[in-house]
Every structure is written in C-alpha cells, then in structure tokens.
Design a protein around this motif. Structure first.
Motif, short mmCIF file in Angstrom:
data_model
loop_
_atom_site.label_atom_id
_atom_site.label_comp_id
_atom_site.label_asym_id
_atom_site.label_seq_id
_atom_site.Cartn_x
_atom_site.Cartn_y
_atom_site.Cartn_z
N THR A 119 5.57 51.68 31.83
CA THR A 119 6.81 50.94 31.61
C THR A 119 6.98 49.82 32.63
O THR A 119 7.21 48.66 32.26
CB THR A 119 8.02 51.88 31.66
N GLN A 120 6.88 50.16 33.92
CA GLN A 120 7.06 49.14 34.95
C GLN A 120 5.96 48.10 34.88
O GLN A 120 6.21 46.90 35.04
CB GLN A 120 7.09 49.78 36.33
N LEU A 121 4.73 48.54 34.60
CA LEU A 121 3.63 47.59 34.50
C LEU A 121 3.85 46.62 33.35
O LEU A 121 3.58 45.42 33.46
CB LEU A 121 2.31 48.35 34.33
N GLN A 122 4.33 47.13 32.21
CA GLN A 122 4.63 46.24 31.08
C GLN A 122 5.64 45.18 31.46
O GLN A 122 5.47 44.00 31.13
CB GLN A 122 5.18 47.05 29.90
N ASN A 123 6.70 45.58 32.15
CA ASN A 123 7.71 44.62 32.58
C ASN A 123 7.12 43.59 33.54
O ASN A 123 7.42 42.39 33.45
CB ASN A 123 8.88 45.35 33.26
N THR A 124 6.26 44.06 34.44
CA THR A 124 5.62 43.15 35.40
C THR A 124 4.70 42.16 34.70
O THR A 124 4.75 40.95 34.97
CB THR A 124 4.82 43.96 36.43
N LEU A 125 3.89 42.66 33.78
CA LEU A 125 2.93 41.79 33.09
C LEU A 125 3.63 40.72 32.26
O LEU A 125 3.14 39.59 32.14
CB LEU A 125 2.03 42.63 32.19
N ALA A 126 4.78 41.07 31.67
CA ALA A 126 5.50 40.11 30.84
C ALA A 126 5.99 38.90 31.64
O ALA A 126 6.10 37.80 31.11
CB ALA A 126 6.68 40.79 30.15
N GLU A 127 6.25 39.12 32.93
CA GLU A 127 6.76 38.04 33.78
C GLU A 127 5.73 37.53 34.78
O GLU A 127 6.04 36.64 35.58
CB GLU A 127 8.01 38.53 34.52
N GLN A 128 4.53 38.04 34.71
CA GLN A 128 3.47 37.67 35.65
C GLN A 128 2.80 36.37 35.20
O GLN A 128 2.34 36.28 34.06
CB GLN A 128 2.45 38.80 35.70
N PRO A 129 2.72 35.36 36.06
CA PRO A 129 2.19 34.05 35.64
C PRO A 129 0.67 33.96 35.66
O PRO A 129 0.12 32.87 35.68
CB PRO A 129 2.81 33.10 36.67
#
Length: 315
Positions: A119-129
């Motif tokens: 879950t946290q990784l998904q959120n991070t990846l969505a905003e990771q440039p």
C-alpha cells in the motif's frame, strides 16, 4: 438541451453522498496502510465493503463518475483510490458474468485488498518522479503472494478471496473468472490513473488494454464484458463531441458508445457558465474522441453535475 425532472426522493439521500464516499476512502486508506494495527481487520473491512456497496447500489453511475474522477485527477492516495475503482468495476461486471453471489463477495474483498502488502509503496510510486528502483521492483513482483500471506495472518479464511489475491498477476490463460476479471479491472484502472512519470491514458486506450488477455494476446471476453457494462467512455471520463466542445460523461444508456454527458467547455475551450445535459444518441451530439483527464482544464461543479445525472436518469 435542457431536461426537466420530477422530484427525486433518492437525491435527498445523496446530499452528503460525496462526503460519504470521501470518508469511506479515508477509512479504507487507514486500514490498508496499517492493517496489523486493527485487531478486527476482517470485520472492519467487511463493514467498509458493505458501506461502499450501499452507496454503489444507490446510484451506480454516479458512483462510477465520482470514483473515476478522483482516480483520473490526482496521484495522491493512489492505493485506496485504485482499490475502490477496481472494487466498483468488479461489483458491476461480476453479475454480468454470472458469478454466484458468494463468489462476487469474495471478489469484492479481493479487489479491496489485492495490494495490501504494498500500500505505502503504491502511494510512493504514484508520486515518484523516476522509475522504480531494483528494490522496489522486487517488492512489486512479490506483492501478490505477500498480500495473500498478510491476509492469512490477519484472519482471512475465505479460500476464494485468498486465491484471487494471490493469482491476480499470474500470466496464464486457465485462471477462474473472478481472478481474470480482477486482472482486467486492475489493468484498466491503472491505465487511467496519472503518475508523476506519466499522465493517465484516455479510457478508450485503457479499454483496449483491458480486452487483451495477458498471456496469449487474444481477445478477452472478460474485457469485453467490462466495456459492455461500464461503457466505452464510462461515467467520470472526458470526451470531445462532434461539435468540438468538451463534456464529462455522467450516465450510461442502452448503447455502450453513447452515454449521457454534460458539456463543460465550448469549442474554443472556454468554460461554460452552466453545464448542459446532452444525450449523445441524438444526431449531431455524438462522441468524437475520449480525452485524457489531465488535458481538460476545468473546475467541475460536482454537485451540479450529479444533479444533472439524476435528471438524465429520469429520462
């Protein structure tokens, strides 16, 4: 084109409707981010699923409008937003595929929890440039099995639920219908959602991805059922009409390619003071193309648009 509507008792129940969806997504996000912190995880998830199902049943098209608007407009809180879109699509399409009620419920729970171990990784990846690192890719590749294991640890005993979560990324053609459906809606929802590294795709491009089977590349009956059910351009998506104006889709009709829409920008790109309700089945009112949400520069009055959606329902 303006339409009058008879008094709608259901509309009064929807006055706080968008807030109820927002509260539900917040609660789901909290539960998925910290599942082991809740000693009654299974009961809490089942309660959230029942609450979501009640909202979906109240108005499926308005639900799709709201959930797809959120998913296509921002990458913030991606994991829970994605889970709810996949859940709603699964809930709507599974009956069309003649899945038994018990199987539909297992699929609903699987849609909400298929990515619980990342879950946290998904959120991070969505905003990771930048693209995922090697460590992140390893976590992505193992998340299905880990999610199923987490669910076992959290007390899930439903074999169908666990099976669907564990296999929802398997590249094989002999999977059961619920798992294949979850794969289709997962691909579809992921394509329309934006990332820092890319814009979301338009729904017609996402639809083409959904109707292609993973392993063989053959036409996928599950994907076709998805598009027949929610429409080529589902509620919440943006379209360009034949007169070059821009509209947002509000409600499905008897034709998957011709929904009710509301005009929001004129042909020059200027915002309309008051959205207009349009039946795209009428001559000269058809859809010319689907649009990527990030390319449409307009602030939507969701309350007004949901009201127009209810007017369309009366017709």
């Amino acid at each position: 084109m303006t339409f009058a509507a008879a008094p709608d008792p259901a509309y009064a129940l929807m006055r706080d409707w968008t807030q109820r969806w927002s509260d539900l997504e917040t609660d789901l996000a909290r539960l998925l981010l910290h599942p082991h912190a809740d000693s009654n995880f299974c009961a809490r998830l089942q309660t959230l699923q029942k609450q979501a199902h009640s909202l979906l049943q109240l108005d499926p098209d308005a639900s799709l409008y709201w959930l797809l608007q959120l998913a296509a407009s921002t990458s913030i809180g991606y994991s829970s937003s994605h889970a709810l879109v996949c859940w709603a699509l699964s809930r709507l399409v599974a009956p069309v595929l003649d899945c038994p009620p018990a199987q539909q419920l297992s699929l609903a729970h699987a849609a909400l929890t298929m990515n619980i171990a990342m879950t946290q990784l998904q959120n991070t990846l969505a905003e990771q440039p930048r693209e995922p690192s090697a460590e992140q890719r390893a976590a992505i590749e193992t998340h299905a099995a880990r999610s199923a294991q987490w669910l076992r640890e959290l007390g899930v005993t439903d074999a169908d639920w666990l099976h669907t979560v564990e296999l929802h990324h398997e590249l094989q053609d002999d999977l059961d219908t619920p798992t294949r459906l979850l794969q289709a809606v997962d691909r579809y929802a992921a394509q329309i959602s934006p990332r820092e590294t890319r814009a979301g795709r338009c729904v017609t491009d996402s639809g083409r991805q959904a109707v292609v089977a993973h392993a063989s590349g053959a036409v996928n009956a599950i994907g076709h059922a998805l598009l027949r059910t929610v429409g080529i351009c589902p509620p919440g998506s943006f379209v360009r009409l034949e007169d070059e104006s821009t509209a947002v889709v509000l409600r499905r009709t008897d034709r998957p390619d011709a929904p009710w829409v509301a005009g929001v920008l004129d042909a020059s790109g200027a915002a309309l003071a008051d959205p207009t309700l349009i039946d795209t089945r009428l001559d000269g009112c058809g859809i010319a193309a689907a649009l990527v949400a990030q390319t449409v520069r307009v602030r939507l009055n969701h309350a007004r648009l949901l009201h127009l959606s209810r007017i369309a329902l009366a017709h």
